[in-house]
Every structure is written in C-alpha cells, then in structure tokens.
Scaffold this motif. Structure first.
Motif, PDB file in Angstrom:
ATOM      1  N   SER A 199     -34.156   6.750 -16.718  1.00  0.00           N
ATOM      2  CA  SER A 199     -33.575   6.662 -15.369  1.00  0.00           C
ATOM      3  C   SER A 199     -34.182   7.765 -14.507  1.00  0.00           C
ATOM      4  O   SER A 199     -34.854   8.673 -15.009  1.00  0.00           O
ATOM      5  N   GLN A 220     -29.700   0.276  -3.240  1.00  0.00           N
ATOM      6  CA  GLN A 220     -29.036  -0.469  -4.314  1.00  0.00           C
ATOM      7  C   GLN A 220     -29.774  -1.746  -4.696  1.00  0.00           C
ATOM      8  O   GLN A 220     -29.488  -2.366  -5.725  1.00  0.00           O
ATOM      9  N   ASP A 221     -30.752  -2.149  -3.855  1.00  0.00           N
ATOM     10  CA  ASP A 221     -31.525  -3.364  -4.156  1.00  0.00           C
ATOM     11  C   ASP A 221     -32.583  -3.127  -5.226  1.00  0.00           C
ATOM     12  O   ASP A 221     -33.124  -4.086  -5.793  1.00  0.00           O
ATOM     13  N   ILE A 222     -32.907  -1.851  -5.479  1.00  0.00           N
ATOM     14  CA  ILE A 222     -34.089  -1.529  -6.274  1.00  0.00           C
ATOM     15  C   ILE A 222     -33.716  -0.922  -7.622  1.00  0.00           C
ATOM     16  O   ILE A 222     -32.984   0.061  -7.701  1.00  0.00           O
ATOM     17  N   SER A 223     -34.211  -1.535  -8.687  1.00  0.00           N
ATOM     18  CA  SER A 223     -34.191  -0.953 -10.035  1.00  0.00           C
ATOM     19  C   SER A 223     -35.615  -1.029 -10.551  1.00  0.00           C
ATOM     20  O   SER A 223     -36.480  -1.658  -9.933  1.00  0.00           O
ATOM     21  N   ILE A 224     -35.885  -0.400 -11.684  1.00  0.00           N
ATOM     22  CA  ILE A 224     -37.246  -0.427 -12.213  1.00  0.00           C
ATOM     23  C   ILE A 224     -37.680  -1.859 -12.508  1.00  0.00           C
ATOM     24  O   ILE A 224     -38.799  -2.269 -12.195  1.00  0.00           O
ATOM     25  N   TYR A 278     -38.838  10.849 -12.972  1.00  0.00           N
ATOM     26  CA  TYR A 278     -38.348   9.844 -13.913  1.00  0.00           C
ATOM     27  C   TYR A 278     -38.106  10.497 -15.268  1.00  0.00           C
ATOM     28  O   TYR A 278     -38.995  11.161 -15.835  1.00  0.00           O
ATOM     29  N   ASN A 287     -36.597  -4.851 -11.191  1.00  0.00           N
ATOM     30  CA  ASN A 287     -36.917  -5.704 -10.043  1.00  0.00           C
ATOM     31  C   ASN A 287     -38.009  -5.108  -9.168  1.00  0.00           C
ATOM     32  O   ASN A 287     -38.673  -5.820  -8.430  1.00  0.00           O
ATOM     33  N   TYR A 288     -38.217  -3.786  -9.258  1.00  0.00           N
ATOM     34  CA  TYR A 288     -39.347  -3.198  -8.532  1.00  0.00           C
ATOM     35  C   TYR A 288     -40.661  -3.732  -9.092  1.00  0.00           C
ATOM     36  O   TYR A 288     -41.564  -4.112  -8.350  1.00  0.00           O
ATOM     37  N   LYS A 331     -34.751  10.738  -6.803  1.00  0.00           N
ATOM     38  CA  LYS A 331     -35.483   9.641  -6.161  1.00  0.00           C
ATOM     39  C   LYS A 331     -35.270   9.738  -4.662  1.00  0.00           C
ATOM     40  O   LYS A 331     -34.169   9.529  -4.170  1.00  0.00           O
TER      41      LYS A 331
END
Length: 253
Positions: free
Chosen positions: A58, A75-79, A52, A81-82, A62
């Motif tokens: 960003s 594509q479902d995961i960002s910091i 990171y 929404n994680y 990963k």
C-alpha cells in the motif's frame, strides 16, 4: 520483447505476490521524520510524489496532483484499476521494466539505492483521452536484510509528447548518471547525455542557434548539429524542446 505478454504478466504478478520485507513497527516509527519532510516537499513541487510500501502492499504517502487532469477522484484509484487505465500497448512494457529493475537491484549490495528506473507510458483519462506520464522509481528505504522496502515514485506529465509515441525506459545510476539497463534498445553506450551535449542544451536554452553555439565552443556547425541529433536519438524525442524538458524532469539537464 522476446517473452510473450502473458508470460511477462504472470512473472509480474508472481513477483508482486511474493515480495516480503523484514521490518516491524519500530522501523515504521524511524521512518516518520523522513515522511514528514517528503510530505512538505510534495506540497511545493508541481509533480506527484508517492511512497509505496512493499511490506504492506500500500502507499505510505501519495500526493497525486494529476488526478484532476485525468478527471478522477482519489477514491477512484487503486493499484489494480490504475494499471487497467494504462494503454494496453504500454502496460506490459511497464511490467517488464519493473521486473528487470528488481532483478538488477537484487544483485546489488550497498549501492542499490543509487539507481532509479525512468519510464513513461500513457494513462487513460476519464474522458477517454490518453495522457503520457513520466515515472521515476527508486528505493527510498531498505529492510533489515537490505531488500527493497519503500519505493519512491516521482511522476511528471509529458504534455509535449504525442500520444502515439513509443515509450522510453532507462535504469540510471544517480551517482555517475550512467545508463545501466536498456542501453541496447535505446542505442546508448553509457550516458544518456554527455557533458558536451549538456553544454549545448544549456546554450540552446539561452537562445543561441547552432552557428552561434559552434562559434562559442570553437566547433564546426556540422559537429554541433551532430550533437543535437544524438540528443534526439538517445532521448527518442522529436525536438530539442522535448528532449530538454525530459532531461530536466529526470535531473540530467
């Protein structure tokens, strides 16, 4: 924790918003050979390895091998929404652990890369189940003013650990394996496991029972069983198999 959950969240948001690094494109270029080596390692490890970048907020690298288990696509995961996927009882625990880690490391000088934060928490899968993850976080690279720049994050799944267990956290010096933060809450003087406890774990892994270990080490059965109980207490696990797996993941067994 004495501080309110909202207070911890606000502190965490303030910290992440104000972190900055003294780096430029030349620093990123010098980092490239190390990134290539880590990418190769991540390809053969049965764990997730990420880098990171605090400067750009960003990920530089990963390799998340656990997304399939959780039922998500990359594509479902960002910091953001994680963090929303983390169990509500664990997310403030995570924030507090990272805040205390950054505060501790900010006071260190040349040795700040010798420490790693070890903590576990539950993440909600797409089907609603919670899966327990073990994260290890350490400074991979510092900026020109010796501040944290790139953070290495290694993640394992604690599939043997019940969903309703309390999470654990330790800040460990990787050189001498001493626990440097969160000792009191885990009832630890300095080491998570002693040399004798490691020896006993090794013999258990070899198939020996407590009496056989006592005979091998010229100890009483009571002493061997005390060591076993101390291992469970300090790792806050329910079985020696759990404890041994946890300690192997963090490199202490």
């Amino acid at each position: 924790m004495a501080e309110s959950d909202d207070g911890v969240r606000r502190k965490y948001e303030a910290l992440t918003n104000c972190l900055s690094c003294k780096v430029d494109e030349r620093d990123y270029e010098r980092l490239q050979p190390q990134l290539a080596s880590l990418q190769e390692l991540a390809g053969v490890e049965n764990r997730s390895i990420s880098l990171y970048d605090i400067n750009r907020a960003s990920f530089l690298l990963k390799t998340d091998k656990h997304l399939e288990l959780l039922g998500y696509e990359p594509q479902d995961i960002s910091i953001g929404n994680y963090h929303a996927m983390i169990h509500p009882q664990d997310v403030v625990f995570l924030y507090d652990a990272e805040l205390k880690m950054y505060d501790f490391l900010a006071k260190r000088d040349k040795d700040k890369k010798d420490y790693k934060l070890v903590y576990d928490y539950r993440v909600r899968a797409k089907d609603g189940r919670y899966i327990r993850f073990l994260h290890q976080m350490a400074i991979f690279a510092c900026d020109r003013e010796n501040r944290a720049w790139i953070m290495l994050i290694v993640s394992d799944i604690l599939s043997q650990f019940p969903e309703n267990e309390e999470p654990r956290r330790f800040l460990i010096n990787t050189k001498n394996q001493k626990v440097c933060l969160f000792n009191e809450e885990n009832q630890i003087a300095d080491h998570l496991v002693t040399a004798r406890e490691k020896e006993i774990l090794s013999l258990i892994a070899g198939g020996l029972d407590s009496q056989s270990i006592a005979d091998r080490l010229c100890l009483s059965l009571h002493t061997v069983n005390n060591h076993r109980q101390n291992i469970l207490r300090k790792t806050r696990t329910k079985s020696i198999a759990q404890a041994a797996y946890y300690l192997r993941c963090i490199g202490l067994c």
